[in-house]
Design an enzyme around this catalytic site. Structure first.
Site, PDB file in Angstrom:
ATOM      1  N   HIS A   1      12.075   2.351   6.191  1.00 51.35           N
ATOM      2  CA  HIS A   1      11.976   0.935   5.813  1.00 51.35           C
ATOM      3  C   HIS A   1      12.445   0.066   6.971  1.00 51.35           C
ATOM      4  O   HIS A   1      13.551   0.230   7.483  1.00 51.35           O
ATOM      5  CB  HIS A   1      12.848   0.663   4.579  1.00 51.35           C
ATOM      6  CG  HIS A   1      12.381  -0.507   3.765  1.00 51.35           C
ATOM      7  ND1 HIS A   1      12.194  -1.758   4.301  1.00 51.35           N
ATOM      8  CD2 HIS A   1      12.058  -0.615   2.449  1.00 51.35           C
ATOM      9  CE1 HIS A   1      11.784  -2.584   3.355  1.00 51.35           C
ATOM     10  NE2 HIS A   1      11.687  -1.922   2.219  1.00 51.35           N
TER      11      HIS A   1
ATOM     12  N   HIS B   1      -3.426   6.718   4.888  1.00 50.11           N
ATOM     13  CA  HIS B   1      -3.831   5.551   4.110  1.00 50.11           C
ATOM     14  C   HIS B   1      -5.027   4.850   4.744  1.00 50.11           C
ATOM     15  O   HIS B   1      -4.989   4.464   5.917  1.00 50.11           O
ATOM     16  CB  HIS B   1      -2.663   4.572   3.984  1.00 50.11           C
ATOM     17  CG  HIS B   1      -3.070   3.227   3.478  1.00 50.11           C
ATOM     18  ND1 HIS B   1      -3.766   3.045   2.309  1.00 50.11           N
ATOM     19  CD2 HIS B   1      -2.887   1.985   4.003  1.00 50.11           C
ATOM     20  CE1 HIS B   1      -3.995   1.759   2.120  1.00 50.11           C
ATOM     21  NE2 HIS B   1      -3.474   1.099   3.140  1.00 50.11           N
TER      22      HIS B   1
ATOM     23  N   ASN C   1     -10.612  -0.049   0.852  1.00 52.72           N
ATOM     24  CA  ASN C   1      -9.153   0.001   0.908  1.00 52.72           C
ATOM     25  C   ASN C   1      -8.618  -0.171  -0.503  1.00 52.72           C
ATOM     26  O   ASN C   1      -8.486  -1.279  -1.001  1.00 52.72           O
ATOM     27  CB  ASN C   1      -8.622  -1.095   1.829  1.00 52.72           C
ATOM     28  CG  ASN C   1      -7.102  -1.104   1.899  1.00 52.72           C
ATOM     29  OD1 ASN C   1      -6.418  -0.294   1.280  1.00 52.72           O
ATOM     30  ND2 ASN C   1      -6.558  -2.036   2.661  1.00 52.72           N
TER      31      ASN C   1
ATOM     32  N   CYS D   1       0.795  -1.221   0.000  1.00 48.04           N
ATOM     33  CA  CYS D   1       0.000   0.000   0.000  1.00 48.04           C
ATOM     34  C   CYS D   1       0.829   1.272   0.000  1.00 48.04           C
ATOM     35  O   CYS D   1       0.303   2.358  -0.239  1.00 48.04           O
ATOM     36  CB  CYS D   1      -0.929   0.008   1.213  1.00 48.04           C
ATOM     37  SG  CYS D   1      -2.043  -1.417   1.288  1.00 48.04           S
TER      38      CYS D   1
ATOM     39  N   HIS E   1      -4.064  19.797   6.504  1.00 44.82           N
ATOM     40  CA  HIS E   1      -4.824  18.645   6.018  1.00 44.82           C
ATOM     41  C   HIS E   1      -4.012  17.361   6.178  1.00 44.82           C
ATOM     42  O   HIS E   1      -2.783  17.368   6.024  1.00 44.82           O
ATOM     43  CB  HIS E   1      -5.221  18.839   4.545  1.00 44.82           C
ATOM     44  CG  HIS E   1      -5.852  20.167   4.265  1.00 44.82           C
ATOM     45  ND1 HIS E   1      -7.140  20.470   4.657  1.00 44.82           N
ATOM     46  CD2 HIS E   1      -5.368  21.283   3.659  1.00 44.82           C
ATOM     47  CE1 HIS E   1      -7.435  21.713   4.289  1.00 44.82           C
ATOM     48  NE2 HIS E   1      -6.377  22.225   3.690  1.00 44.82           N
TER      49      HIS E   1
END
Length: 455
Positions: A258, A346, A379, A200, A342
């Protein structure tokens, strides 16, 4: 898989906090040119004409020192301005919205997809595969290709029409497939990057890649395609200064964290077969802790770049009190509402949105774009962030100078942030191709609580 114990997303200690403030110091040093020139300008403003004449006469007596210093100053100034990275702008963006004929009820979807329980899906509006609605179903590679072409070309056609950019002017292409090159006859030396297996978060990874390429390639356009099976969004980025006046946003920051080097992060979201050899995605019990660490590290890196000095001082004082003075005080979470107007988080699930709302101290208004995107489109993986930004635009909330923070996370485990600054106030009446525009007045809607399940 659902877990009975909840864990706060930001409860993990910011392990890299010292490094972040070292980086903050580096930013000050990197802007030393300004730190030198500003005092000189102030001093010069208070000198009289006689002072300048006296100073000039003194320089004439020592030209061998003045000339090399002048040349060195000019060279340093040139190197400073040449070394600055080029600004990157979001020229425009477009979205694909399925036709009404491709929509159906949740019950019909579950029946056609042969799902046996009504607890596996939360109520949400999904765009569906065309072949799933036909009878008999025709699930083959050719139909899948047609489906992808319908989605991708629909969004890219709209984007090129919006921007007026010619296909031959596009020098960078970031997407998951190469059919765009053939369809739009892109030039032979185009730099095409196909990203896959990133989950995602790939949408913001693509933006970061495009930014890095644009900063070393002058006068270029980059086409970024965030494509999933059900939905898609396309973005056109540019580093041409002449496009400043017609661009929507400036790309201010792009940060990637990561956690793949950690075995827990690598295995917390994993595609594999179950005991019945059915392929699926498994979520481990380490998902929430790993997500918390990734988000904390990403936010700690971003904080010194965007937060006002007052918030940074409060955080530093809190850190010294807890770590140095061993005081039993609560971890201070900076108020990111002072840095952004704003938020586009996700829309991976309601539980994640709930935790981030609580941890970051956001209001229902801030969370509305993410929650309504999850409610209306479900999603949609990497493209969800763009539907959230489109929601904010359709509501007429984007004003000139507003800053928008996009937060994505996905398997790997990865957490990515992108910050945009609006060049102008977005007039929703002009957003004819916005996927929300024909129904935005009916939102927000109430989203009922969904009973947690165990599987």
């Amino acid at each position: 898989m659902m877990f009975k114990k909840k864990k706060k997303i930001l409860d993990n200690e910011p392990n890299l906090v010292k490094l972040k403030y070292v980086k903050l110091g580096y930013h000050l040093v990197s802007n030393a040119m300004y730190l030198i020139l500003v005092p000189l300008t102030i001093v010069s403003a208070h000198l009289s004409i006689e002072d300048f004449v006296h100073l000039f006469n003194s320089f004439k007596l020592n030209l061998m020192s003045v000339i090399p210093c002048t040349i060195l100053t000019v060279l340093l100034a040139i190197l400073h301005f040449l070394g600055r990275p080029k600004q990157v702008y979001l020229l425009n963006l477009s979205y694909y919205k399925p036709e009404p004929g491709l929509m159906c009820s949740l019950e019909a979807f579950m029946e056609r997809s042969e799902l046996r329980t009504n607890k596996t899906l939360a109520p949400m509006g999904l765009g569906l595969f065309r072949q799933l609605l036909t009878s008999p179903k025709n699930l083959c590679l050719e139909e899948a290709r047609k489906e992808a072409e319908m989605v991708i070309f629909g969004a890219v056609d709209q984007l090129l029409a919006k921007t007026g950019v010619k296909s031959k002017d596009i020098g960078i292409l970031v997407l998951k497939c190469t059919m765009v090159v053939n369809r739009y006859k892109l030039r032979g030396n185009i730099s095409c990057y196909n990203l896959s297996g990133m989950g995602c978060s790939v949408g913001l990874v693509s933006i970061d890649l495009a930014k890095r390429l644009l900063q070393v390639r002058p006068n270029s356009y980059a086409l970024v395609v965030s494509m999933e099976s059900l939905t898609m969004a396309g973005n056109s980025l540019t580093n041409r200064s002449s496009d400043h006046h017609c661009s929507k946003y400036q790309l201010v920051h792009a940060l990637r964290t990561h956690k793949g080097a950690d075995d827990r992060g690598y295995n917390c979201v994993f595609q594999k077969e179950d005991i019945n050899n059915r392929l699926g995605v498994a979520f481990s019990k380490d998902l929430l802790p790993v997500a918390g660490e990734g988000l904390t590290n990403n936010f700690t890196t971003l904080g010194p770049l965007v937060l006002p000095l007052s918030e940074q001082i409060l955080f530093l004082v809190n850190f010294i009190g807890r770590k140095v003075l061993k005081m039993k005080i609560k971890l201070y979470v900076p108020d990111f509402k002072l840095a952004f107007e704003h938020f586009c988080i996700h829309a991976g699930g309601r539980a994640v949105l709930d935790e981030l709302e609580k941890s970051l101290g956001l209001s229902e208004w801030h969370m509305e774009p993410s929650r309504m995107t999850l409610c209306r489109f479900g999603n949609t993986s990497s493209s969800s962030l763009w539907y959230e930004l489109a929601y904010t635009e359709a509501k007429g909330r984007i004003k000139k100078g507003d800053r928008s923070w996009q937060i994505a996370f996905g398997s790997g485990f990865k957490c990515n942030s992108v910050v945009w600054r609006a060049f102008r106030t977005i007039n929703s009446a002009n957003e004819k191709h916005n996927p929300w525009i024909d129904e935005i007045d009916s939102f927000p809607v109430h989203v009922p609580e969904v009973e947690p399940i165990d599987c």
